[in-house]
Write a protein that holds these residues in place. Structure first.
Motif, PDB file in Angstrom:
ATOM      1  N   ALA A   1     -47.372 -49.833  84.676  1.00 45.33           N
ATOM      2  CA  ALA A   1     -46.658 -50.077  85.938  1.00 45.33           C
ATOM      3  C   ALA A   1     -47.606 -50.241  87.119  1.00 45.33           C
ATOM      4  CB  ALA A   1     -45.690 -48.932  86.220  1.00 45.33           C
ATOM      5  N   PRO A   2     -47.352 -51.215  87.981  1.00 44.58           N
ATOM      6  CA  PRO A   2     -48.111 -51.320  89.233  1.00 44.58           C
ATOM      7  C   PRO A   2     -47.933 -50.058  90.072  1.00 44.58           C
ATOM      8  CG  PRO A   2     -46.900 -53.344  88.809  1.00 44.58           C
ATOM      9  CD  PRO A   2     -46.404 -52.338  87.814  1.00 44.58           C
ATOM     10  N   ALA A   3     -48.949 -49.709  90.839  1.00 49.73           N
ATOM     11  CA  ALA A   3     -48.863 -48.521  91.691  1.00 49.73           C
ATOM     12  C   ALA A   3     -47.669 -48.632  92.624  1.00 49.73           C
ATOM     13  CB  ALA A   3     -50.144 -48.362  92.494  1.00 49.73           C
TER      14      ALA A   3
ATOM     15  N   ASP B   1     -52.299 -44.709  91.540  1.00 50.76           N
ATOM     16  CA  ASP B   1     -53.722 -44.847  91.269  1.00 50.76           C
ATOM     17  C   ASP B   1     -54.494 -43.881  92.151  1.00 50.76           C
ATOM     18  OD1 ASP B   1     -53.436 -46.867  89.367  1.00 50.76           O
ATOM     19  OD2 ASP B   1     -53.334 -48.408  90.930  1.00 50.76           O
ATOM     20  N   GLY B   2     -55.541 -43.274  91.631  1.00 44.77           N
ATOM     21  CA  GLY B   2     -56.313 -42.336  92.406  1.00 44.77           C
ATOM     22  C   GLY B   2     -55.656 -40.976  92.464  1.00 44.77           C
ATOM     23  N   VAL B   3     -56.140 -40.134  93.368  1.00 45.17           N
ATOM     24  CA  VAL B   3     -55.655 -38.766  93.496  1.00 45.17           C
ATOM     25  C   VAL B   3     -54.816 -38.664  94.754  1.00 45.17           C
ATOM     26  CG1 VAL B   3     -56.328 -36.347  93.761  1.00 45.17           C
ATOM     27  CG2 VAL B   3     -57.703 -37.886  92.328  1.00 45.17           C
TER      28      VAL B   3
ATOM     29  N   PRO C   1     -52.170 -39.917  83.029  1.00 47.74           N
ATOM     30  CA  PRO C   1     -52.703 -39.348  84.281  1.00 47.74           C
ATOM     31  C   PRO C   1     -52.215 -40.038  85.548  1.00 47.74           C
ATOM     32  CG  PRO C   1     -54.408 -40.555  83.074  1.00 47.74           C
ATOM     33  CD  PRO C   1     -53.239 -40.404  82.148  1.00 47.74           C
ATOM     34  N   ARG C   2     -51.614 -41.228  85.452  1.00 47.96           N
ATOM     35  CA  ARG C   2     -51.124 -41.921  86.647  1.00 47.96           C
ATOM     36  C   ARG C   2     -49.716 -41.469  87.040  1.00 47.96           C
ATOM     37  NH1 ARG C   2     -50.212 -47.367  86.275  1.00 47.96           N
ATOM     38  NH2 ARG C   2     -50.760 -47.770  88.464  1.00 47.96           N
ATOM     39  N   LEU C   3     -49.077 -40.653  86.232  1.00 50.02           N
ATOM     40  CA  LEU C   3     -47.702 -40.253  86.507  1.00 50.02           C
ATOM     41  C   LEU C   3     -47.640 -39.119  87.518  1.00 50.02           C
ATOM     42  CD1 LEU C   3     -46.181 -40.297  82.897  1.00 50.02           C
ATOM     43  CD2 LEU C   3     -45.946 -42.043  84.694  1.00 50.02           C
TER      44      LEU C   3
END
Length: 280
Positions: A186-188, A276-278, A233-235
């Motif tokens: 999925a796109p951010a 994406d990212g933190v 990890p992106r969820l």
């Protein structure tokens, strides 16, 4: 009207589509505080109610369907405010008609389900808007993302995906695969919203007043909300909503105790976001 074979030959899980349809058709009078004002449900129900299947009568089921409908509708509307002209996909649409509430003259909506369900849907719900389409979908297949023609790369526009009354009938492995695919592809800014029961309901469909007549079985439930973000990890868990809140004093008094004892709500709508990212 007597419908041909597809209306009478739905397999166990697809046959549960009658439950939310009936709740939206008649539930507003029972629970005006969570009324959804579905302009299509009663007419569709009238066409299939001669198929010999019992319709739901238990009040808690009807309330929960109206409540989750309102929550999913609100989440989708919030997404479209942030992303005008965005794509919305109802995965396992049954005979629901969310486009009536979400159409803002710009959005694009896909209703997706198994072929046997779409065959029935095409008889009952005409497609009259070019921004609203149907697609065959098997969420247990590894290529379900491609089946929906969703963005092929993460740099595409965010999408809003939702599914209701579906994931609890999949195995835990199948649900984790769906969440992992969403997290990976999925796109951010994309959102995946769905309903989930707690682990205590697994294997107990026969005790559910409405589902027990269908032959379907509950296979997946959660013990901790943190389980929902573990597949990738992106969820991120954006929100959770207790579907039965507002049903009555008994639920209001005992819901906190149940949450403490079971670890999660008995039944809730969750929204995951791909990031994406933190997050800060």
């Amino acid at each position: 009207m007597t419908l041909p074979t597809p209306a009478r030959g739905l397999s166990a899980v697809p046959s549960t589509l009658r439950i939310p349809l009936a709740a939206r058709a008649s539930g507003d009078r029972m629970f005006p505080q969570v009324a959804v004002r579905d302009a299509y449900a009663a007419g569709i129900l009238e066409q299939i109610r001669d198929d010999g299947h019992a319709l739901p009568e238990d009040r808690s089921t009807i309330y929960s369907i109206l409540s989750r409908t309102r929550r999913l509708r609100s989440l989708a509307q919030d997404f479209l405010k942030l992303h005008p002209g965005g794509r919305v996909v109802n995965m396992g649409c049954g005979l629901s008609h969310y486009f009536q509430w979400l159409d803002d003259d710009k959005c694009r909506m896909t209703d997706a389900d198994l072929p046997e369900v779409l065959a029935l849907r095409r008889q009952l719900i005409p497609q009259i808007n070019p921004r609203h389409d149907l697609r065959e979908l098997d969420l247990t297949a590894t290529d379900w993302w491609e089946q929906l023609a969703l963005p092929p790369t993460r740099d595409g526009a965010p999408v809003f995906l939702f599914t209701e009354g579906v994931l609890m009938y999949l195995t835990p492995e199948q649900v984790l695969a769906v969440l992992a695919t969403f997290g990976e592809r999925a796109p951010a800014g994309s959102v995946l919203a769905f309903d989930a029961m707690c682990w205590l309901g697994v294997g107990r469909a026969r005790q559910h007043p409405s589902v027990r007549t269908t032959g379907a079985e509950f296979q997946w439930g959660i013990r901790r909300a943190t389980e929902l973000t573990q597949p990738h990890p992106r969820l991120r868990l954006d929100s959770s909503y207790r579907v039965l809140q507002g049903l009555g004093l008994t639920y209001k008094l005992f819901a906190p105790v149940v949450l403490l004892l079971l670890g999660v709500s008995v039944y809730a709508v969750y929204a995951l976001r791909a990031a994406d990212g933190v997050d800060t």
